[in-house]
Scaffold this active site. Structure first.
Site, short mmCIF file in Angstrom:
data_model
loop_
_atom_site.label_atom_id
_atom_site.label_comp_id
_atom_site.label_asym_id
_atom_site.label_seq_id
_atom_site.Cartn_x
_atom_site.Cartn_y
_atom_site.Cartn_z
CG ASP A 129 6.80 -50.80 9.60
OD1 ASP A 129 7.60 -51.57 9.61
OD2 ASP A 129 6.96 -50.03 10.59
CG MET A 130 1.97 -56.11 6.90
SD MET A 130 1.48 -55.86 5.13
CE MET A 130 2.42 -56.94 3.98
NE ARG A 179 11.15 -55.45 10.93
CZ ARG A 179 10.65 -54.13 10.62
NH1 ARG A 179 9.01 -53.62 10.91
NH2 ARG A 179 11.15 -52.61 10.71
CG HIS A 222 10.14 -58.53 22.38
ND1 HIS A 222 9.07 -57.96 21.48
CD2 HIS A 222 10.60 -57.44 21.91
CE1 HIS A 222 8.73 -57.03 20.53
NE2 HIS A 222 10.37 -56.83 21.29
NE ARG A 284 4.73 -52.36 20.49
CZ ARG A 284 4.30 -51.94 18.89
NH1 ARG A 284 4.47 -51.12 18.21
NH2 ARG A 284 3.66 -53.29 18.15
C1 LIG Z 1 11.08 -55.17 15.05
C2 LIG Z 1 9.94 -55.43 14.82
C3 LIG Z 1 9.34 -55.22 13.97
C4 LIG Z 1 7.98 -54.94 14.09
N1 LIG Z 1 7.25 -54.73 12.80
C5 LIG Z 1 5.85 -54.82 12.67
C6 LIG Z 1 4.78 -54.85 11.30
O1 LIG Z 1 5.64 -53.90 10.30
N2 LIG Z 1 3.48 -54.77 11.58
C7 LIG Z 1 3.01 -55.29 12.89
O2 LIG Z 1 1.78 -55.93 13.00
N3 LIG Z 1 3.95 -55.50 13.53
C8 LIG Z 1 4.71 -55.10 13.81
N4 LIG Z 1 6.00 -56.04 15.23
C9 LIG Z 1 5.26 -56.29 15.97
C10 LIG Z 1 4.73 -57.57 16.19
O3 LIG Z 1 3.74 -58.25 15.33
C11 LIG Z 1 4.19 -58.23 17.49
O4 LIG Z 1 2.76 -57.23 18.01
C12 LIG Z 1 5.28 -58.13 18.85
O5 LIG Z 1 6.73 -57.99 18.34
C13 LIG Z 1 5.39 -58.87 20.40
O6 LIG Z 1 4.81 -59.67 19.83
P1 LIG Z 1 6.18 -61.09 20.11
O7 LIG Z 1 7.06 -61.65 19.04
O8 LIG Z 1 7.04 -59.48 20.51
O9 LIG Z 1 5.70 -62.39 21.35
P2 LIG Z 1 4.51 -61.98 22.52
O10 LIG Z 1 3.75 -63.59 22.58
O11 LIG Z 1 3.16 -61.02 22.18
O12 LIG Z 1 5.13 -61.95 23.55
C14 LIG Z 1 6.66 -62.47 24.22
C15 LIG Z 1 7.11 -62.06 24.90
O13 LIG Z 1 7.62 -60.40 24.94
C16 LIG Z 1 7.66 -59.38 25.51
N5 LIG Z 1 7.14 -58.34 24.71
C17 LIG Z 1 6.32 -58.53 23.80
N6 LIG Z 1 5.23 -56.82 23.68
C18 LIG Z 1 5.36 -56.33 25.08
C19 LIG Z 1 5.71 -55.08 25.09
N7 LIG Z 1 4.39 -54.17 24.10
N8 LIG Z 1 5.96 -54.75 26.73
C20 LIG Z 1 6.49 -55.41 27.23
N9 LIG Z 1 7.22 -56.44 26.85
C21 LIG Z 1 6.80 -56.88 25.30
C22 LIG Z 1 6.70 -60.10 26.61
O14 LIG Z 1 7.79 -60.29 27.68
C23 LIG Z 1 5.62 -60.94 26.42
O15 LIG Z 1 5.32 -62.46 27.33
C24 LIG Z 1 7.05 -55.18 15.31
C25 LIG Z 1 8.15 -56.36 16.40
C26 LIG Z 1 9.27 -56.13 16.51
C27 LIG Z 1 9.81 -56.78 17.22
#
Ligand SMILES: Cc1cc2nc3c(=O)[nH]c(=O)nc-3n(C[C@H](O)[C@H](O)[C@H](O)COP(=O)(O)OP(=O)(O)OC[C@H]3O[C@@H](n4cnc5c(N)ncnc54)[C@H](O)[C@@H]3O)c2cc1C
Length: 302
Positions: A129-130, A179, A222, A284
């Site tokens: 992870d980062m 990733r 997401h 989250r």
């Molecule tokens: C498999 C995986 C591994 C990850 N590993 C890392 C990592 O190593 N380092 C790091 O910095 N980040 C990591 N993340 C987190 C990532 O950086 C984002 O903070 C997180 O995924 C929210 O961004 P988004 O792309 O979903 O888009 P966003 O623009 O934040 O969200 C888009 C839509 O997704 C849904 N959504 C997003 N987050 C949530 C939530 N918490 N609860 C409910 N609905 C939500 C909502 O509908 C929102 O409108 C990871 C995420 C995933 C999916």
């Protein structure tokens, strides 16, 4: 709101305050499989039954005791054994500050190497992870040392950082499996795009770089717009659906996870478990203020 939650995710005092409420501890189950390995195994078995693969994450970060980092290594060895014994479709995700990055880079390298080597014996894979931007250079250094020896180790790139395009180009040159996520930490405008529109544009740009490379990557989001852009680009370039996978977090957009599987895409869900869920859980909440209403509603009911 987002900045406040990200700030609170690092506050021990706020953590002590919140965790006094049993009802707060109960709602963490929305995003965390449980405290025990068996809880995560159960959650992953269920996901596998729906055609979704997984990644175990034993929650923990910013560990500064060498002995505790060894405990983390042992936990991950136990996870790899248990994936093998139970025939689960899952790999593992680790954070380097959980494995000694804040103690010494050599300790961290040696600890992570043990996990990657054990994963290789089981034909399994370790994702690093980062974390926040102060950890990127040492994390990449440890990753590159490992990648020189092992193919079953991958890394994460965060689209909110200006530097990420350069990092992606360098990592693709090493054949690294990446990733791609947007990034979850509080970063200053000096290092990260402050506007969501710019983060999203960079996410799509980097996705295209990944999908046109030879390695197998994870598109972790997401965001339906990011997913639609990925699918559209893959179709245009006739990139087969088994050349990449979508990834999401446990408990978030289950409907979308199942929909993508039904449409024939690969989906992996990141499944966190363990006692140290607080910073993960607060990140989250930061991502979606509506989650806070969910928590408050449940706390008031409790
Ligand atoms: C498999 C995986 C591994 C990850 N590993 C890392 C990592 O190593 N380092 C790091 O910095 N980040 C990591 N993340 C987190 C990532 O950086 C984002 O903070 C997180 O995924 C929210 O961004 P988004 O792309 O979903 O888009 P966003 O623009 O934040 O969200 C888009 C839509 O997704 C849904 N959504 C997003 N987050 C949530 C939530 N918490 N609860 C409910 N609905 C939500 C909502 O509908 C929102 O409108 C990871 C995420 C995933 C999916």
């Amino acid at each position: 709101m987002k900045s406040i939650f990200l700030y609170l995710s690092t506050s021990d005092r706020f953590k002590k305050f919140l965790t006094r409420f049993q009802s707060f501890n109960n709602v963490t189950h929305r995003f965390v499989a449980g405290e025990a390995l068996a809880d995560a195994v159960e959650a992953i078995r269920h996901l596998n039954g729906q055609g979704i693969s997984a990644s175990f994450d034993h929650l923990g970060e910013s560990i500064t005791s060498e002995i505790e980092t060894r405990t983390e290594v042992n936990e991950y060895l136990r996870v790899l054994d248990s994936i093998d014994e139970s025939g689960l479709n899952s790999n593992v995700s680790v954070k380097l500050t959980q494995l000694g990055l804040d103690v010494s880079q050599d300790l961290c390298y040696a600890n992570t190497r043990k996990i990657v080597e054990a994963a290789l014996r089981y034909n399994n894979f370790v994702r690093i992870d980062m974390e926040d931007s102060t950890k990127i250079d040492p994390t990449l250094e440890v990753f590159k040392r490992l990648r020189a020896e092992f193919e079953n180790v991958g890394i994460v790139i965060q689209a909110y950082l200006y530097r990420s395009e350069k990092d992606v180009e360098e990592l693709l040159g090493l054949g690294a499996r990446i990733r791609l996520c947007k990034g979850a930490y509080k970063e200053p405008p000096l290092v990260a795009f402050p506007k969501k529109a710019d983060v999203d544009a960079n996410y799509i740009k980097l996705t295209k770089l990944l999908l046109t490379s030879d390695a197998y990557h994870g598109i972790a989001t997401h965001d339906e717009n990011m997913i639609a852009a990925t699918i559209q680009f893959a179709k245009k370039r006739t990139i087969p659906t088994d050349k990449f996978e979508f990834q999401m977090l446990y408990g978030i957009r289950r409907d979308l996870q199942e929909k993508l599987v039904r449409e024939g895409y690969r989906m992996r869900v990141y499944v966190p478990y363990g006692r140290y869920w607080y910073p993960y859980f607060m990140r989250r909440l930061a991502e979606r203020p509506a989650n806070m209403w969910f928590v408050l509603r449940n706390m008031l009911r409790g």
